[in-house]
Design an enzyme around this catalytic site. Sequence first.
Site: not given
Ligand code: 13P
Length: 287
Positions: A135, A178, A207, A84, A49
């Site tokens: 996206e 999350g 995701h 990401d 990220s």
């Molecule tokens: P999580 O943190 O819910 O596993 O999602 C990760 C994600 O989608 C990264 O782009």
Amino acid sequence: MLVNAKEMLIKARDGHYAVAQININNLEWTKAVLTTAQELGAPVILGVSEGAGKYMTGFKTVTAMVRAMDESLKITVPIALHLDHGTYDGCKKCVEAGFTSIMFDGSHFKIDENVEKTTELVRLAHDNGLSIEAEVGSIGGEEDGVVGAGEVADVAECQKIAALGIDFLAAGIGNIHGVYPSNWKGLAFDALENIHKGTNEIPLVLHGGTGIPEEMIKKAISLGVSKINVNTECQLTFAAATRKYIEDGGDQKSKGFDPRKLLNPGYEAIKLTCKEKFELFGSIGKA
Ligand code: 13P
């Protein structure tokens, strides 16, 4: 072997499994993901990220670390280094820094602006040999400051973005970053099916891989999902293992405070989480 992610995801779509994108935060995370992928013969995508890139002192540091580790660990399975939820500027920086794949998240723009910016970044990525994800709709919840309402993607908008020559598409289908709330309605499989059919079967990205029940993961893969992103789950398992080590007094025994010992239970926990995900997604032995 550092590659872009296009081919591995076409192979996954055609072979009816998904490649895991595991987000990385530091050296331990990266080493855990790479060694597990190599041990199990699984292709993998390292997700970064913008926040994690900043934490690691910049995208150039990340590229240098991953490239060097790829060599020193003698990694032969295909691995991609992927931005990401990138911003427009973040994508440009990652192309310059030597990433092999980018995601442009233009989902918060009106569709015309998303199309315009994605078009430009597709050209930039492909001219430099990178794969690109875009996206439509949005992923609910929050990840590293990127907040989404969780709206289900519109098929016509997915078609517009897929037609720009992107390599894989993240379409919101009720998934959330999350931990999922107890009243979560589940994935919108009808929407997923329509998007898969309506976009000429472009590899789709799911995701919010943390906490989705196994049957839903399997059904999503059967409906065209070829890449599943996992971030929070590794953070949770790392934290739990580290907590246990300290609560058991591990740091107070024979130089247990040495960071190479202190961080080892968390490192092993990430390896185990990766293995579980590769197993569930069906990517073991697919390198
Ligand atoms: P999580 O943190 O819910 O596993 O999602 C990760 C994600 O989608 C990264 O782009």
